[in-house]
Every structure is written in C-alpha cells, then in structure tokens.
Design a protein around this motif. Sequence first.
Motif, PDB file in Angstrom:
ATOM      1  N   MET A  37     -12.264   4.183 -40.268  1.00 18.89           N
ATOM      2  CA  MET A  37     -13.521   3.454 -40.246  1.00 18.89           C
ATOM      3  C   MET A  37     -13.824   2.905 -38.861  1.00 18.89           C
ATOM      4  O   MET A  37     -14.922   3.079 -38.323  1.00 18.89           O
ATOM      5  N   VAL A  38     -12.842   2.258 -38.262  1.00 19.69           N
ATOM      6  CA  VAL A  38     -13.033   1.684 -36.930  1.00 19.69           C
ATOM      7  C   VAL A  38     -13.221   2.785 -35.890  1.00 19.69           C
ATOM      8  O   VAL A  38     -14.070   2.680 -35.000  1.00 19.69           O
ATOM      9  N   SER A  39     -12.449   3.869 -36.015  1.00 22.38           N
ATOM     10  CA  SER A  39     -12.530   4.958 -35.035  1.00 22.38           C
ATOM     11  C   SER A  39     -13.895   5.630 -35.059  1.00 22.38           C
ATOM     12  O   SER A  39     -14.507   5.856 -34.006  1.00 22.38           O
ATOM     13  N   PHE A  40     -14.389   5.971 -36.254  1.00 20.25           N
ATOM     14  CA  PHE A  40     -15.690   6.627 -36.351  1.00 20.25           C
ATOM     15  C   PHE A  40     -16.814   5.690 -35.895  1.00 20.25           C
ATOM     16  O   PHE A  40     -17.774   6.124 -35.256  1.00 20.25           O
ATOM     17  N   SER A  41     -16.678   4.409 -36.221  1.00 20.22           N
ATOM     18  CA  SER A  41     -17.687   3.443 -35.782  1.00 20.22           C
ATOM     19  C   SER A  41     -17.667   3.305 -34.265  1.00 20.22           C
ATOM     20  O   SER A  41     -18.719   3.205 -33.623  1.00 20.22           O
ATOM     21  N   ALA A  42     -16.456   3.309 -33.685  1.00 18.99           N
ATOM     22  CA  ALA A  42     -16.331   3.214 -32.231  1.00 18.99           C
ATOM     23  C   ALA A  42     -16.925   4.450 -31.552  1.00 18.99           C
ATOM     24  O   ALA A  42     -17.584   4.349 -30.508  1.00 18.99           O
ATOM     25  N   MET A  43     -16.708   5.624 -32.150  1.00 21.10           N
ATOM     26  CA  MET A  43     -17.290   6.856 -31.604  1.00 21.10           C
ATOM     27  C   MET A  43     -18.817   6.800 -31.629  1.00 21.10           C
ATOM     28  O   MET A  43     -19.482   7.156 -30.648  1.00 21.10           O
ATOM     29  N   THR A  44     -19.358   6.345 -32.759  1.00 24.59           N
ATOM     30  CA  THR A  44     -20.808   6.230 -32.884  1.00 24.59           C
ATOM     31  C   THR A  44     -21.366   5.234 -31.877  1.00 24.59           C
ATOM     32  O   THR A  44     -22.348   5.516 -31.175  1.00 24.59           O
ATOM     33  N   ALA A  45     -20.728   4.057 -31.788  1.00 25.79           N
ATOM     34  CA  ALA A  45     -21.191   3.026 -30.857  1.00 25.79           C
ATOM     35  C   ALA A  45     -21.076   3.493 -29.412  1.00 25.79           C
ATOM     36  O   ALA A  45     -21.970   3.227 -28.593  1.00 25.79           O
ATOM     37  N   SER A  46     -20.011   4.214 -29.087  1.00 30.48           N
ATOM     38  CA  SER A  46     -19.826   4.693 -27.716  1.00 30.48           C
ATOM     39  C   SER A  46     -20.901   5.700 -27.330  1.00 30.48           C
ATOM     40  O   SER A  46     -21.443   5.645 -26.212  1.00 30.48           O
ATOM     41  N   LEU A  47     -21.215   6.609 -28.241  1.00 28.57           N
ATOM     42  CA  LEU A  47     -22.267   7.585 -27.962  1.00 28.57           C
ATOM     43  C   LEU A  47     -23.612   6.890 -27.765  1.00 28.57           C
ATOM     44  O   LEU A  47     -24.363   7.210 -26.840  1.00 28.57           O
ATOM     45  N   PHE A  48     -23.905   5.937 -28.657  1.00 31.16           N
ATOM     46  CA  PHE A  48     -25.173   5.204 -28.535  1.00 31.16           C
ATOM     47  C   PHE A  48     -25.236   4.422 -27.228  1.00 31.16           C
ATOM     48  O   PHE A  48     -26.276   4.390 -26.562  1.00 31.16           O
ATOM     49  N   LEU A  49     -24.131   3.768 -26.886  1.00 29.15           N
ATOM     50  CA  LEU A  49     -24.108   2.977 -25.666  1.00 29.15           C
ATOM     51  C   LEU A  49     -24.292   3.866 -24.437  1.00 29.15           C
ATOM     52  O   LEU A  49     -25.076   3.543 -23.539  1.00 29.15           O
ATOM     53  N   TYR A  50     -23.584   4.983 -24.407  1.00 31.15           N
ATOM     54  CA  TYR A  50     -23.691   5.896 -23.265  1.00 31.15           C
ATOM     55  C   TYR A  50     -25.116   6.445 -23.142  1.00 31.15           C
ATOM     56  O   TYR A  50     -25.700   6.441 -22.054  1.00 31.15           O
ATOM     57  N   VAL A  51     -25.664   6.910 -24.263  1.00 33.56           N
ATOM     58  CA  VAL A  51     -27.024   7.457 -24.241  1.00 33.56           C
ATOM     59  C   VAL A  51     -28.027   6.375 -23.855  1.00 33.56           C
ATOM     60  O   VAL A  51     -28.985   6.637 -23.108  1.00 33.56           O
ATOM     61  N   GLY A  52     -27.817   5.144 -24.350  1.00 29.59           N
ATOM     62  CA  GLY A  52     -28.732   4.064 -24.013  1.00 29.59           C
ATOM     63  C   GLY A  52     -28.744   3.752 -22.531  1.00 29.59           C
ATOM     64  O   GLY A  52     -29.813   3.602 -21.929  1.00 29.59           O
ATOM     65  N   VAL A  53     -27.555   3.668 -21.925  1.00 27.17           N
ATOM     66  CA  VAL A  53     -27.464   3.351 -20.495  1.00 27.17           C
ATOM     67  C   VAL A  53     -28.025   4.489 -19.645  1.00 27.17           C
ATOM     68  O   VAL A  53     -28.871   4.274 -18.775  1.00 27.17           O
ATOM     69  N   VAL A  54     -27.559   5.707 -19.890  1.00 25.36           N
ATOM     70  CA  VAL A  54     -28.009   6.848 -19.096  1.00 25.36           C
ATOM     71  C   VAL A  54     -29.492   7.127 -19.340  1.00 25.36           C
ATOM     72  O   VAL A  54     -30.243   7.431 -18.409  1.00 25.36           O
ATOM     73  N   GLY A  55     -29.911   7.009 -20.608  1.00 22.75           N
ATOM     74  CA  GLY A  55     -31.316   7.235 -20.930  1.00 22.75           C
ATOM     75  C   GLY A  55     -32.224   6.235 -20.226  1.00 22.75           C
ATOM     76  O   GLY A  55     -33.303   6.600 -19.739  1.00 22.75           O
ATOM     77  N   HIS A  56     -31.810   4.974 -20.176  1.00 20.03           N
ATOM     78  CA  HIS A  56     -32.620   3.960 -19.492  1.00 20.03           C
ATOM     79  C   HIS A  56     -32.712   4.251 -18.000  1.00 20.03           C
ATOM     80  O   HIS A  56     -33.788   4.116 -17.393  1.00 20.03           O
ATOM     81  N   GLN A  57     -31.604   4.661 -17.408  1.00 18.55           N
ATOM     82  CA  GLN A  57     -31.616   5.001 -15.977  1.00 18.55           C
ATOM     83  C   GLN A  57     -32.528   6.194 -15.712  1.00 18.55           C
ATOM     84  O   GLN A  57     -33.303   6.192 -14.744  1.00 18.55           O
ATOM     85  N   LEU A  58     -32.437   7.197 -16.569  1.00 21.66           N
ATOM     86  CA  LEU A  58     -33.281   8.380 -16.398  1.00 21.66           C
ATOM     87  C   LEU A  58     -34.756   8.037 -16.602  1.00 21.66           C
ATOM     88  O   LEU A  58     -35.629   8.517 -15.857  1.00 21.66           O
ATOM     89  N   LYS A  59     -35.040   7.200 -17.587  1.00 16.02           N
ATOM     90  CA  LYS A  59     -36.416   6.780 -17.828  1.00 16.02           C
ATOM     91  C   LYS A  59     -36.977   6.059 -16.606  1.00 16.02           C
ATOM     92  O   LYS A  59     -38.131   6.308 -16.199  1.00 16.02           O
ATOM     93  N   ALA A 104     -15.648  -5.673 -40.951  1.00 15.43           N
ATOM     94  CA  ALA A 104     -15.106  -5.604 -42.310  1.00 15.43           C
ATOM     95  C   ALA A 104     -13.658  -5.120 -42.349  1.00 15.43           C
ATOM     96  O   ALA A 104     -12.826  -5.707 -43.066  1.00 15.43           O
ATOM     97  N   PRO A 105     -13.295  -4.058 -41.621  1.00 17.51           N
ATOM     98  CA  PRO A 105     -11.880  -3.650 -41.641  1.00 17.51           C
ATOM     99  C   PRO A 105     -10.932  -4.729 -41.120  1.00 17.51           C
ATOM    100  O   PRO A 105      -9.812  -4.866 -41.627  1.00 17.51           O
ATOM    101  N   ILE A 106     -11.375  -5.486 -40.131  1.00 17.79           N
ATOM    102  CA  ILE A 106     -10.526  -6.556 -39.602  1.00 17.79           C
ATOM    103  C   ILE A 106     -10.253  -7.602 -40.683  1.00 17.79           C
ATOM    104  O   ILE A 106      -9.121  -8.086 -40.845  1.00 17.79           O
TER     105      ILE A 106
END
Length: 318
Positions: A177-199, A248-250
């Motif tokens: 649960m934590v791993s998949f959530s971390a993967m999702t959050a990491s992808l969103f964070l990376y896309v958000g930062v790079v996307g904002h810079q590109l925009k 929740a897992p914590i």
Amino acid sequence: MLYTWVKTVVGLLLAANFSVPLLTVLCNRYLWEEPMAVVAGNMSFTSFLCGIFIMLIGIYDTFSFQSIPLCRFLQYSGFAVGIAFKMAQVCAAFDQFVAVMYPLRHYSIMIRTRPWLFAAIWCTYAVQIIIGLFAHFLDMETFSEHVGKSSDNSTFTGCRWETALSNVYAIFVEVEMVSFSAMTASLFLYVGVVGHQLKTRLLRHAQQLRRNSRGGGVDENKSFFDNYRAFKKIVAVLSLTVSLDVVAPILRISSRWYPQPTLNGLLHQVRLLGFIFEGWAYGLLNAKLRAAYRKILCGRFTRVVVAPVPGSCRKVDG
C-alpha cells in the motif's frame, strides 16, 4: 452493530457508484481503443468488486456467521482488489506522465503499453489471492493471534482483517500500500514540477513571439496545455486519498502495540469512500468517456461519437 451497518452501506454505495462507469466502458466497444478508458474501466472494476466484498463482510457480521474459511475468503479477496486498485492508480499516474511529458505521442505510447498495464493490475490481484490460499491452507498465524500472545483478552471481534489475514501478509500488504502510493505520488510530483517548468518556458517563448510579431506561441503547444490542465485536476483530487494511503497503514502498524480496531475500521471506510472521487475524476477528464457517461446517465444507448457540449443531457449522438 452500528459499525457492521456502516460497512454494509459503504460497500453498497461503492458497488452502486462504480457500476455506472464500469457499465459505460463495457457497453461502448469503441472506448476499448482508448487507453485512458481502459485504465478508468479497470479502476472502476476493482472498486466495484471492493464494494461488493465490503458489503458481504458487513452482511457476514450482521448475521453473525461463524465460518473461518468464508471470512478469510472475503478478507483476502477484498484486500486483493484494493491492492489491484492501487496498481491501477499507478497506471493512471503513468498515463498522466506520458500525457504531459510526451503530449504528441501520448496515444501511440499508451496503446503499446496498455496490455502491460492491464497485466500489471491483474497480476497484482492474482498474487494476493495466491498468498491468501497459502496462508489459509498452512493455517498461518493471524495478526490477532500474534497480538494475543501478550494479552489475555482479544479486542477484535467479527470478520476483521486482524482475525482473517496472516500476520506475515498483514505486513506485506501494508508495504504494498505504501509502496504503490509512494510510486503514484512520486510520478505526480515529478510531472508537476517538470510540467510547471515547461509551461513557464512555453509561455515565455510565446510572449517573445508576440513581441516580435511572429505569431504562433501557445496554440502550437495546445496538446501540452490541455493535458497539463487535466493533470492538475487529477492531482487535486488524488492528493488527499494518496495521503490517506500513507497515513492509514502507519496507524494499522501501530495497532500492533496500541490496538484501535474501531478507529482503524472507520478510517478505512472513509478511505474507501474516497475511491468514488478517484475513479470518476480520472474518467471525466476524457471527452469520449464524459460523453459516454452522459449517454448512460440520460438513458441514451446509441453510440456517442463526439465530445459533449456544456449542459446536461444534450444530444451528443451520432
């Protein structure tokens, strides 16, 4: 007794809610060629099944059934589709990564990777079921039995994950649960930062072109801006639920020393209600899916071929 009814109602609401987007994708074969629709359909299907199993667990407790195999089947199956949903969420994050980073190649890339995403979701489900079968036939120690070694009185009653899942699997599923959530959050964070810079760079470039009276600019990058706007809407909805999947897992892990079954149970139901916003938010950002949803909700069953116009239940049929 109140909590058992809460579980039953929450499960029923989840199943009823996700029957609509699931039916929409199943009844419109042309949507099967849309990678985003396939991911949204899988998210809806896993959430629909999750609602069914939660409702059945609530019914099990309401009528006080006493069947260990049945309880374990319901719990392992419920967790299996829940983890499969988390993998589907990772796939949705990957789709948004491709949409923002490679807007012109988004469709072609996702068409090629779609079978792998589908396989990842349901292989994740299969792994949970296989582990559950092994745990049941080997009669592995459950979480409640592990905790009970240091306590004379059990605080867990009814068909709960603490009494049904093996202690080893309880740890494994929290890590998932934590791993998949971390993967999702990491992808969103990376896309958000790079996307904002590109925009920012694209807007600055467009302003320079206007000052030089050379035209062009933002329109040439319309695909990127459209995808980035959709991405921001998805993140706005998923950020809260992904956070809950870390918190929740914590709390459940802390239950090993400080059991709080009611608090953990209620928090789990709140998290499950969040599934409603996740699945719909992702699907509604696709024009064809929006039109198909409108067709189903308005009772129209002819094929939708164009994107909907603003306003409810307008004619969008071909």
